[in-house]
Motif scaffolding. Structure first.
Motif, PDB file in Angstrom:
ATOM      1  N   UNK A   1     -34.730  11.002 -43.034  1.00  0.00           N
ATOM      2  CA  UNK A   1     -33.366  11.306 -42.600  1.00  0.00           C
ATOM      3  C   UNK A   1     -33.054  12.795 -42.813  1.00  0.00           C
ATOM      4  N   UNK A   2     -33.445  13.334 -43.977  1.00  0.00           N
ATOM      5  CA  UNK A   2     -33.249  14.778 -44.245  1.00  0.00           C
ATOM      6  C   UNK A   2     -33.910  15.615 -43.155  1.00  0.00           C
ATOM      7  N   UNK A   3     -35.131  15.212 -42.810  1.00  0.00           N
ATOM      8  CA  UNK A   3     -35.897  15.946 -41.802  1.00  0.00           C
ATOM      9  C   UNK A   3     -35.167  15.940 -40.447  1.00  0.00           C
ATOM     10  N   UNK A   4     -34.651  14.790 -40.041  1.00  0.00           N
ATOM     11  CA  UNK A   4     -33.906  14.697 -38.781  1.00  0.00           C
ATOM     12  C   UNK A   4     -32.657  15.581 -38.792  1.00  0.00           C
ATOM     13  N   UNK A   5     -31.998  15.621 -39.939  1.00  0.00           N
ATOM     14  CA  UNK A   5     -30.707  16.313 -40.043  1.00  0.00           C
ATOM     15  C   UNK A   5     -30.842  17.813 -40.331  1.00  0.00           C
ATOM     16  N   UNK A   6     -32.068  18.241 -40.666  1.00  0.00           N
ATOM     17  CA  UNK A   6     -32.258  19.647 -41.010  1.00  0.00           C
ATOM     18  C   UNK A   6     -31.791  19.973 -42.414  1.00  0.00           C
ATOM     19  N   UNK A   7     -31.899  18.978 -43.312  1.00  0.00           N
ATOM     20  CA  UNK A   7     -31.501  19.180 -44.708  1.00  0.00           C
ATOM     21  C   UNK A   7     -32.730  19.363 -45.593  1.00  0.00           C
ATOM     22  N   UNK A   8     -32.515  19.910 -46.768  1.00  0.00           N
ATOM     23  CA  UNK A   8     -33.589  20.068 -47.747  1.00  0.00           C
ATOM     24  C   UNK A   8     -33.554  18.857 -48.675  1.00  0.00           C
TER      25      UNK A   8
END
Length: 479
Positions: free
Chosen positions: A178-185
């Protein structure tokens, strides 16, 4: 309130990539000019700070704090007022705290709660990481909403604190995806919570109830194993990973090796792991030993701090926080007869910059530019605050510290500004002292005197897909 016009004269401006003798002119909270012999007009109403023979550096960014955190039956002593006030006294102009929901509870509500605590109190700018303590479609939707509407671009998962915050491997996989999809670390507290729970039972059964049991039930391989596992899972979904509070040589080696293999992973040693060690757990004075209890624990190998500092100096480790989460002697005494009940946490927000200068720069392990990188710039890049934060340049926020590399100070609980009655760096003499701290163009601390009111700091939104982190990730996807 008219913003101060400010001129910092005659200092050496130090960024992560170069140092230059220059004046810095600030107006409306933003750096307007950097160059030699600046003479801004009109001269009336101009505040002038003389920085001759001193360094002018970007304000520190502490990537890891827990102010007024309800935890283990108590609440940490430093609230957002005393904590951020102590931060600016130490040369830190921004903190990133953690909004942590209980299992089954809303992430957005946790964010709102923490923000409501912080906004009326903060003396410097702040941002929030949000913890993912359970998994469901609701959590996924809330993560998306936090990124799109609330300026969040980092989420932390706990691999420890079984039955409280810990998530399992499949939940880690889902959260990282989910982080990867959202551009989060994605961030992890990397310790094997299952082994810790079993180890604690074993220690107590053997009659080991003191603070030393805390370290003995979570030895460093427990940290290294979880670090390796987190990196493996993150790599499987091509998600960038940030390992918080790196405490041991073995966990640091795991991160270092992963970086050499090209994995996108960042390690965060903290002031405590760089400035003291776990021999304190065997101190005859129970209160002294308990005051050092934190998770993961400090390591009894006294060569650990120097080892971590070497890795920080050569970019195997990337940034520094503090995990500032203070509990006083009375609060620690909740675990008087059982180390598993000692609230975990130590101080650091005020002392981080000086401790790193002393152990890193004064010792000759790193130069002034690397110091700026690990205390400010790299954090700003990873969490997408750069170049507004973490740099002294035209257009950057005027979060600036005048730093005297020759001055010394002795750290002590008697003189620190934190709310706690104990300091884990007690008696340490540090070269490198902040003479003045400027937050958003206002001199908030100078020569030991504060000029700041609660609530003057601001919440800082962070957009997703920080280029410093995600450029490589996106390119890998395409290829």
């Amino acid at each position: 309130l008219a913003q101060q016009r400010l001129l910092i004269k005659g200092g050496k401006v130090v960024n992560d990539d170069l140092s230059v003798i220059a004046d810095v002119y600030v107006e409306d909270g933003v750096v307007r000019q950097v160059g030699p012999n600046l003479k801004p007009e009109p001269p009336t109403g101009l505040v002038v700070l003389d920085a001759t023979d001193k360094l002018v550096i970007p304000g520190g960014i502490d990537t890891h704090t827990h102010m007024q955190f309800p935890f283990m039956g108590s609440t940490s002593k430093d609230d957002f007022y005393t904590g951020t006030k102590a931060a600016i006294a130490g040369g830190t102009t921004m903190i990133i705290d953690f909004a942590i929901p209980q299992k089954g509870c809303s992430l957005i509500e946790a964010f709102d709660t923490w923000k409501s605590w912080a906004d009326p109190k903060v003396c410097c700018d702040y941002a929030l990481h949000v913890a993912v303590t359970w998994w469901s479609n609701k959590v996924k939707e809330e993560m998306k909403s936090l990124v799109q509407n609330k300026g969040i671009n980092s989420f932390k998962m706990f691999m420890a604190y079984k039955d409280v915050y810990m998530v399992k491997d499949e939940e880690l996989y889902a959260a990282f995806s989910c982080c990867k999809e959202l551009g989060a670390v994605a961030q992890v507290h990397a310790e094997n919570g299952e082994l810790i729970a079993q180890g604690a039972k074993k220690m107590l059964a053997m009659g080991i109830t003191g603070p030393e049991g805390h370290e003995m039930c979570r030895p460093e391989e427990v940290e290294a194993e979880a670090t390796q596992r987190a990196i493996t899972i993150a790599n499987a979904v091509n998600c960038p990973l940030f390992v918080v509070h790196v405490m041991s040589k073995s966990a640091a080696r795991v991160i270092s090796n992963a970086r050499r293999e090209g994995k996108v992973v960042y390690g965060e040693p903290i002031a405590a792991s760089l400035g003291t060690d776990g021999t304190n757990y065997w101190n005859k004075d129970w209160a002294h030993a308990a005051a050092h209890v934190m998770g993961p624990p400090l390591r009894p190998d006294p060569s650990t701090p120097g080892f971590l500092m070497n890795l920080l100096a050569n970019d195997d480790l990337s940034v520094t926080g503090t995990d500032n989460c203070t509990f006083d002697i009375c609060q620690k005494a909740l675990g008087r007869d059982d180390f598993t009940k000692i609230p975990n946490g130590v101080n650091g927000v005020e002392d981080r910059m000086s401790v790193i200068w002393e152990k890193g720069v004064y010792s000759g392990k790193m130069d002034e530019n690397r110091f700026v990188a690990v205390t400010s710039t790299n954090a700003a890049k990873i969490f997408n605050l750069y170049p507004k934060k973490g740099r002294i340049a035209v257009g950057s926020d005027a979060d600036i510290v005048i730093w005297d590399p020759k001055a010394t100070r002795t750290i002590s609980a008697k003189t620190h500004h934190q709310a706690n009655n104990f300091n884990i760096f007690e008696g340490m003499i540090c070269h490198g002292v902040p003479v003045a701290t400027v937050s958003r163009g206002k001199v908030v601390y100078e020569g030991g005197v504060f000029n700041v009111a609660p609530g003057e700091g601001q919440y800082v939104s962070r957009p997703p897909f920080p280029p410093y982190v995600y450029k490589r990730v996106r390119q890998r996807e395409q290829v």
